[in-house]
Design a protein around this motif. Structure first.
Motif, PDB file in Angstrom:
ATOM      1  N   CYS A  12       0.874  -1.183   0.000  1.00 11.46           N
ATOM      2  CA  CYS A  12       0.000   0.000   0.000  1.00 11.46           C
ATOM      3  C   CYS A  12       0.907   1.228   0.000  1.00 11.46           C
ATOM      4  CB  CYS A  12      -0.862   0.004   1.267  1.00 11.46           C
ATOM      5  SG  CYS A  12      -1.663   1.584   1.593  1.00 11.46           S
ATOM      6  N   CYS A  59      -4.313  -0.037   0.474  1.00 15.68           N
ATOM      7  CA  CYS A  59      -5.037  -1.089   1.203  1.00 15.68           C
ATOM      8  C   CYS A  59      -6.452  -0.603   1.528  1.00 15.68           C
ATOM      9  CB  CYS A  59      -4.283  -1.445   2.488  1.00 15.68           C
ATOM     10  SG  CYS A  59      -4.336  -0.149   3.743  1.00 15.68           S
ATOM     11  N   CYS A  64       0.316   3.586   3.455  1.00 15.02           N
ATOM     12  CA  CYS A  64       0.852   3.228   4.792  1.00 15.02           C
ATOM     13  C   CYS A  64       2.140   2.434   4.691  1.00 15.02           C
ATOM     14  CB  CYS A  64      -0.192   2.445   5.589  1.00 15.02           C
ATOM     15  SG  CYS A  64      -0.603   0.829   4.909  1.00 15.02           S
ATOM     16  N   CYS A 103      -6.592   2.287   4.138  1.00 12.81           N
ATOM     17  CA  CYS A 103      -6.119   3.586   3.634  1.00 12.81           C
ATOM     18  C   CYS A 103      -7.084   4.141   2.589  1.00 12.81           C
ATOM     19  CB  CYS A 103      -4.701   3.455   3.076  1.00 12.81           C
ATOM     20  SG  CYS A 103      -3.470   3.200   4.369  1.00 12.81           S
ATOM     21  N   PHE A 148       0.503  -6.416   1.811  1.00 14.62           N
ATOM     22  CA  PHE A 148      -0.843  -7.005   1.793  1.00 14.62           C
ATOM     23  C   PHE A 148      -0.954  -8.052   0.692  1.00 14.62           C
ATOM     24  CE2 PHE A 148      -2.867  -4.043   4.690  1.00 14.62           C
ATOM     25  CZ  PHE A 148      -2.098  -2.894   4.584  1.00 14.62           C
TER      26      PHE A 148
HETATM   27 ZN   LIG Z   1      -2.501   1.223   3.714  1.00 13.80          ZN
END
Ligand SMILES: [Zn+2]
Ligand SMILES: O=P(O)(O)O[C@@H]1[C@H](O)[C@H](OP(=O)(O)O)[C@@H](O)[C@H](O)[C@H]1O
Ligand SMILES: [Zn+2]
Length: 225
Positions: A182, A212, A185, A215, A189
């Motif tokens: 992501c 993600c 952040c 976010c 993932f």
């Molecule tokens: Zn994220």
């Protein structure tokens, strides 16, 4: 990735052209954006900028130093981790020793000093202050420090974390269950937990990049009225 680095080279050629009568700030900021969006690797970008810094034409060398200055101010740890090293500081010191142009030498001294001040609370970038101290002891005359030169933008995308399981659903990564990151952040993932995309204006990322679920919600939630 290849296309972006060609684009990077084109932008760098334009920003450091000896035909420029004044700094081409829009192009310089596009260069910073490419680095911030990870479209070009910091190491490669700095190597290309260094080639321009050692150009015998003082205009090209000075514009290259403006590009370097902007990258340090706008690209955060992506660039800081690369320049605050003994090796990179040695390269700059060598350039101060060898450049035939007084204004190029002075600009480099100004930059090293400004970075040392900006990094004064960052022990991991200690080598920059060490370089200033050593060069002062060796008799180099640094220009007066301008505090404003040492201000950096804090808002840059976070470095990517690593991990063997998805940060959200904890599934194990494997040959089929691939890792993804992501951009908001920096966490790792699985595809299902990072299937959305979003622009990230707070990081200067104008194109849609992978984010993600959490976010995506955060960045796209309707702002409180
Ligand atoms: Zn994220
Ligand atoms: O697909 P792979 O060959 O495993 O490579 C992964 C992709 O490059 C991912 O890019 P993405 O986040 O844009 O998907 C990146 O986040 C991972 O760290 C890499 O391991
Ligand atoms: Zn997941």
């Amino acid at each position: 990735m290849f296309r972006s680095s060609t684009n990077f080279d084109k932008l760098l050629d334009k920003a450091t052209s000896h035909l420029q009568l004044e700094p081409d700030w829009p192009t310089i900021m596009q260069i910073c954006d490419l680095i911030r969006q990870s479209d070009v690797q910091p190491k490669g970008a700095l190597a290309a900028i260094k080639k321009k810094m050692i150009n015998l034409n003082p205009h090209v060398a000075l514009y290259a130093l403006l590009v370097l200055e902007s990258c340090v101010k706008n690209c955060g740890t992506l660039i800081h981790d690369e320049i605050a090293t003994k090796q990179y500081m040695e390269q700059l010191k060598e350039l101060v020793k060898t450049s035939p142009h007084e204004n190029v030498r002075m600009k480099i001294l100004e930059l090293i000093q400004a970075w040392a001040h900006a990094f004064r609370h960052s022990p991991k970038y200690r080598t920059v202050q060490d370089t200033v101290n050593i060069m002062k002891a060796e008799g180099y005359q640094f220009p007066a420090l301008k505090e404003s030169d040492a201000m950096f933008r804090a808002d840059t995308a976070p470095a990517w974390a690593d991990g063997e399981v998805c940060h959200r659903c904890r599934v194990n990564f494997s040959m089929v269950q691939r890792k993804h990151h992501c951009r908001a952040c920096g966490q790792v993932f699985c595809a299902q937990c990072s299937s959305k995309v979003s622009t990230l204006p707070k990081f200067g990322i104008e194109k849609e990049v992978r984010v993600c679920e959490a976010c995506y919600e955060q960045v796209n939630k309707p702002s409180a009225i």
